[in-house]
Design a protein around this motif. Structure first.
Motif, PDB file in Angstrom:
ATOM      1  N   PRO A   1     -44.785 -93.280 -32.913  1.00  0.00           N
ATOM      2  CA  PRO A   1     -43.572 -93.323 -33.740  1.00  0.00           C
ATOM      3  C   PRO A   1     -42.356 -93.928 -33.023  1.00  0.00           C
ATOM      4  O   PRO A   1     -41.341 -94.202 -33.663  1.00  0.00           O
ATOM      5  CB  PRO A   1     -43.314 -91.847 -34.073  1.00  0.00           C
ATOM      6  CG  PRO A   1     -44.597 -91.140 -33.829  1.00  0.00           C
ATOM      7  CD  PRO A   1     -45.257 -91.894 -32.722  1.00  0.00           C
ATOM      8  N   TYR A   2     -42.464 -94.126 -31.712  1.00  0.00           N
ATOM      9  CA  TYR A   2     -41.295 -94.543 -30.929  1.00  0.00           C
ATOM     10  C   TYR A   2     -41.460 -95.935 -30.316  1.00  0.00           C
ATOM     11  O   TYR A   2     -40.786 -96.265 -29.342  1.00  0.00           O
ATOM     12  CB  TYR A   2     -41.038 -93.533 -29.803  1.00  0.00           C
ATOM     13  CG  TYR A   2     -40.828 -92.127 -30.296  1.00  0.00           C
ATOM     14  CD1 TYR A   2     -39.570 -91.679 -30.676  1.00  0.00           C
ATOM     15  CD2 TYR A   2     -41.905 -91.236 -30.382  1.00  0.00           C
ATOM     16  CE1 TYR A   2     -39.372 -90.382 -31.131  1.00  0.00           C
ATOM     17  CE2 TYR A   2     -41.727 -89.940 -30.839  1.00  0.00           C
ATOM     18  CZ  TYR A   2     -40.456 -89.526 -31.214  1.00  0.00           C
ATOM     19  OH  TYR A   2     -40.269 -88.243 -31.667  1.00  0.00           O
ATOM     20  N   ILE A   3     -42.328 -96.747 -30.881  1.00  0.00           N
ATOM     21  CA  ILE A   3     -42.649 -98.023 -30.226  1.00  0.00           C
ATOM     22  C   ILE A   3     -41.441 -98.958 -30.144  1.00  0.00           C
ATOM     23  O   ILE A   3     -41.357 -99.794 -29.246  1.00  0.00           O
ATOM     24  CB  ILE A   3     -43.829 -98.754 -30.913  1.00  0.00           C
ATOM     25  CG1 ILE A   3     -43.507 -99.046 -32.388  1.00  0.00           C
ATOM     26  CG2 ILE A   3     -45.111 -97.967 -30.765  1.00  0.00           C
ATOM     27  CD1 ILE A   3     -44.520 -99.959 -33.053  1.00  0.00           C
TER      28      ILE A   3
ATOM     29  N   GLN B   1     -33.026 -94.087 -25.636  1.00  0.00           N
ATOM     30  CA  GLN B   1     -33.170 -93.329 -26.884  1.00  0.00           C
ATOM     31  C   GLN B   1     -34.270 -92.264 -26.796  1.00  0.00           C
ATOM     32  O   GLN B   1     -34.521 -91.561 -27.780  1.00  0.00           O
ATOM     33  CB  GLN B   1     -33.497 -94.298 -28.032  1.00  0.00           C
ATOM     34  CG  GLN B   1     -32.395 -95.325 -28.279  1.00  0.00           C
ATOM     35  CD  GLN B   1     -32.858 -96.447 -29.209  1.00  0.00           C
ATOM     36  OE1 GLN B   1     -33.803 -97.173 -28.888  1.00  0.00           O
ATOM     37  NE2 GLN B   1     -32.201 -96.573 -30.357  1.00  0.00           N
ATOM     38  N   LEU B   2     -34.904 -92.157 -25.631  1.00  0.00           N
ATOM     39  CA  LEU B   2     -36.044 -91.251 -25.468  1.00  0.00           C
ATOM     40  C   LEU B   2     -35.704 -90.093 -24.532  1.00  0.00           C
ATOM     41  O   LEU B   2     -34.879 -90.235 -23.623  1.00  0.00           O
ATOM     42  CB  LEU B   2     -37.250 -92.016 -24.902  1.00  0.00           C
ATOM     43  CG  LEU B   2     -37.762 -93.194 -25.733  1.00  0.00           C
ATOM     44  CD1 LEU B   2     -38.837 -93.943 -24.952  1.00  0.00           C
ATOM     45  CD2 LEU B   2     -38.304 -92.720 -27.081  1.00  0.00           C
ATOM     46  N   SER B   3     -36.360 -88.976 -24.744  1.00  0.00           N
ATOM     47  CA  SER B   3     -36.242 -87.850 -23.806  1.00  0.00           C
ATOM     48  C   SER B   3     -37.024 -88.176 -22.535  1.00  0.00           C
ATOM     49  O   SER B   3     -37.819 -89.125 -22.489  1.00  0.00           O
ATOM     50  CB  SER B   3     -36.817 -86.582 -24.443  1.00  0.00           C
ATOM     51  OG  SER B   3     -38.236 -86.678 -24.541  1.00  0.00           O
ATOM     52  N   GLY B   4     -36.824 -87.352 -21.509  1.00  0.00           N
ATOM     53  CA  GLY B   4     -37.556 -87.573 -20.255  1.00  0.00           C
ATOM     54  C   GLY B   4     -39.057 -87.509 -20.444  1.00  0.00           C
ATOM     55  O   GLY B   4     -39.804 -88.334 -19.914  1.00  0.00           O
ATOM     56  N   GLY B   5     -39.513 -86.538 -21.228  1.00  0.00           N
ATOM     57  CA  GLY B   5     -40.954 -86.411 -21.474  1.00  0.00           C
ATOM     58  C   GLY B   5     -41.508 -87.608 -22.212  1.00  0.00           C
ATOM     59  O   GLY B   5     -42.624 -88.080 -21.936  1.00  0.00           O
ATOM     60  N   GLN B   6     -40.719 -88.110 -23.170  1.00  0.00           N
ATOM     61  CA  GLN B   6     -41.156 -89.299 -23.920  1.00  0.00           C
ATOM     62  C   GLN B   6     -41.196 -90.531 -23.019  1.00  0.00           C
ATOM     63  O   GLN B   6     -42.133 -91.332 -23.086  1.00  0.00           O
ATOM     64  CB  GLN B   6     -40.222 -89.531 -25.108  1.00  0.00           C
ATOM     65  CG  GLN B   6     -40.375 -88.485 -26.201  1.00  0.00           C
ATOM     66  CD  GLN B   6     -39.276 -88.563 -27.243  1.00  0.00           C
ATOM     67  OE1 GLN B   6     -38.161 -89.025 -26.972  1.00  0.00           O
ATOM     68  NE2 GLN B   6     -39.574 -88.112 -28.453  1.00  0.00           N
TER      69      GLN B   6
ATOM     70  N   PRO C   1     -37.977 -78.269 -18.028  1.00  0.00           N
ATOM     71  CA  PRO C   1     -39.197 -77.444 -18.131  1.00  0.00           C
ATOM     72  C   PRO C   1     -39.925 -77.567 -19.456  1.00  0.00           C
ATOM     73  O   PRO C   1     -41.163 -77.599 -19.489  1.00  0.00           O
ATOM     74  CB  PRO C   1     -38.659 -76.016 -17.922  1.00  0.00           C
ATOM     75  CG  PRO C   1     -37.445 -76.201 -17.074  1.00  0.00           C
ATOM     76  CD  PRO C   1     -36.836 -77.501 -17.501  1.00  0.00           C
ATOM     77  N   GLN C   2     -39.178 -77.685 -20.561  1.00  0.00           N
ATOM     78  CA  GLN C   2     -39.861 -77.742 -21.864  1.00  0.00           C
ATOM     79  C   GLN C   2     -40.600 -79.057 -22.082  1.00  0.00           C
ATOM     80  O   GLN C   2     -41.427 -79.165 -22.985  1.00  0.00           O
ATOM     81  CB  GLN C   2     -38.874 -77.478 -23.019  1.00  0.00           C
ATOM     82  CG  GLN C   2     -37.810 -78.544 -23.213  1.00  0.00           C
ATOM     83  CD  GLN C   2     -36.519 -78.227 -22.459  1.00  0.00           C
ATOM     84  OE1 GLN C   2     -36.564 -77.580 -21.419  1.00  0.00           O
ATOM     85  NE2 GLN C   2     -35.395 -78.673 -22.991  1.00  0.00           N
ATOM     86  N   MET C   3     -40.277 -80.083 -21.271  1.00  0.00           N
ATOM     87  CA  MET C   3     -40.938 -81.386 -21.424  1.00  0.00           C
ATOM     88  C   MET C   3     -42.148 -81.537 -20.507  1.00  0.00           C
ATOM     89  O   MET C   3     -42.937 -82.461 -20.668  1.00  0.00           O
ATOM     90  CB  MET C   3     -39.948 -82.514 -21.139  1.00  0.00           C
ATOM     91  CG  MET C   3     -38.806 -82.586 -22.142  1.00  0.00           C
ATOM     92  SD  MET C   3     -37.599 -83.791 -21.624  1.00  0.00           S
ATOM     93  CE  MET C   3     -36.307 -83.483 -22.836  1.00  0.00           C
ATOM     94  N   VAL C   4     -42.271 -80.645 -19.525  1.00  0.00           N
ATOM     95  CA  VAL C   4     -43.369 -80.745 -18.562  1.00  0.00           C
ATOM     96  C   VAL C   4     -44.714 -80.647 -19.272  1.00  0.00           C
ATOM     97  O   VAL C   4     -45.642 -81.411 -19.014  1.00  0.00           O
ATOM     98  CB  VAL C   4     -43.235 -79.648 -17.475  1.00  0.00           C
ATOM     99  CG1 VAL C   4     -44.496 -79.584 -16.618  1.00  0.00           C
ATOM    100  CG2 VAL C   4     -42.014 -79.922 -16.605  1.00  0.00           C
TER     101      VAL C   4
ATOM    102  N   ALA D   1     -40.332 -99.439 -26.004  1.00  0.00           N
ATOM    103  CA  ALA D   1     -41.554 -98.811 -25.488  1.00  0.00           C
ATOM    104  C   ALA D   1     -42.729 -99.771 -25.589  1.00  0.00           C
ATOM    105  O   ALA D   1     -43.522 -99.912 -24.643  1.00  0.00           O
ATOM    106  CB  ALA D   1     -41.839 -97.522 -26.262  1.00  0.00           C
ATOM    107  N   LEU D   2     -42.837-100.450 -26.721  1.00  0.00           N
ATOM    108  CA  LEU D   2     -43.942-101.392 -26.916  1.00  0.00           C
ATOM    109  C   LEU D   2     -43.881-102.538 -25.921  1.00  0.00           C
ATOM    110  O   LEU D   2     -44.885-102.893 -25.292  1.00  0.00           O
ATOM    111  CB  LEU D   2     -43.930-101.928 -28.355  1.00  0.00           C
ATOM    112  CG  LEU D   2     -45.066-102.887 -28.734  1.00  0.00           C
ATOM    113  CD1 LEU D   2     -46.430-102.233 -28.552  1.00  0.00           C
ATOM    114  CD2 LEU D   2     -44.890-103.379 -30.174  1.00  0.00           C
TER     115      LEU D   2
END
Length: 247
Positions: A133-135, A141-146, A174-177, A99-100
């Motif tokens: 926390p996810y850099i 390793q990430l969800s769609g929202g992340q 839907p829960q990540m929107v 992510a970083l």
């Protein structure tokens, strides 16, 4: 420009072969405005957005950035692309980078920043979207929202004047929107200039300064959220919105 307009789209047309996808599109975006573009799938919304940052080349018309036509031969496109960011529905992250690193690489390669400065900026925006926390995580390793929040941080790290969002929640569960819309609401509240192609009607109604309704490649209607949602003038707009307003 004295009137504060950053982007002006004038009589924009786009053909794919004999098929006309956009016809006579005209609107403007002023500094600090959030514009939501709504309409059924296939109405030309995403194509219009892709023309604005020249991922698609318009067939005709003008796109002015601070009064200068970006389609002119001598216009410096690299500078424009650095100033007009894009967030895609499919995230478009580099899968082999953390992510970083995703948030650093454009700053170093395009803006020519030193790595240390780029890293500081990247951390600042990853924190802003709640992804500190996810850099060190890679996209898998990430969800769609992340992933989408990292994509927004990456776009923000370029410190653009305008950010284009192409249906940024359509690929999400839907829960990540909600987590992505929360970030976008806060950016709008802070005065970032945004053009958002979206199916999220509550966002368009509650957050936008202006709403554009498109159908079959044309702008049927544009105005304030109150005008579009509470008093639409065109039958097509009324029919489209009736499905959402009954919910």
């Amino acid at each position: 420009m004295s009137d504060g307009k950053i982007i002006e789209v004038s009589h924009l047309r786009k053909h794919f072969g004999d098929h006309e996808v956009l016809n006579d599109i005209s609107f403007s975006v002023s500094k600090g405005e959030t514009i939501s573009v709504i309409g059924a799938s296939g109405s030309g919304k995403s194509t219009m957005l892709r023309c604005i940052n020249l991922l698609e080349e318009p067939t005709d018309g003008e796109i002015l950035f601070h009064g200068k036509n970006i389609l002119d031969k001598d216009f410096k496109l690299s500078e424009y692309r650095a100033k007009v960011g894009m967030v895609f529905q499919s995230f478009n992250l580099f899968n082999n980078m953390t992510a970083l690193e995703n948030c650093i690489t454009g700053q170093v390669s395009v803006l020519k920043k030193h790595r240390k400065e780029a890293e500081k900026t990247a951390m600042q925006y990853l924190e802003k979207v709640g992804m500190l926390p996810y850099i060190n995580a890679k996209p898998r390793q990430l969800s769609g929202g992340q992933k989408q929040r990292v994509a927004i941080a990456r776009a923000l790290a370029m410190e653009p004047e305008v950010l284009l969002f192409d249906e940024p929640t359509s690929a999400l569960d839907p829960q990540m929107v909600g987590e992505v819309l929360t970030v976008m609401r806060s950016l709008a509240n802070e005065g970032l200039t945004m053009i958002v192609v979206t199916h999220e009607m509550a966002f368009a109604r509650d957050v936008s300064d202006k709403v554009i309704y498109m159908s079959d490649g044309v702008i049927c209607e544009q105005g304030s959220p109150q005008e579009i949602f509470e008093n639409p003038q065109q039958e097509q707009t009324k029919d489209f919105l009736s499905r959402f307003l009954q919910k």
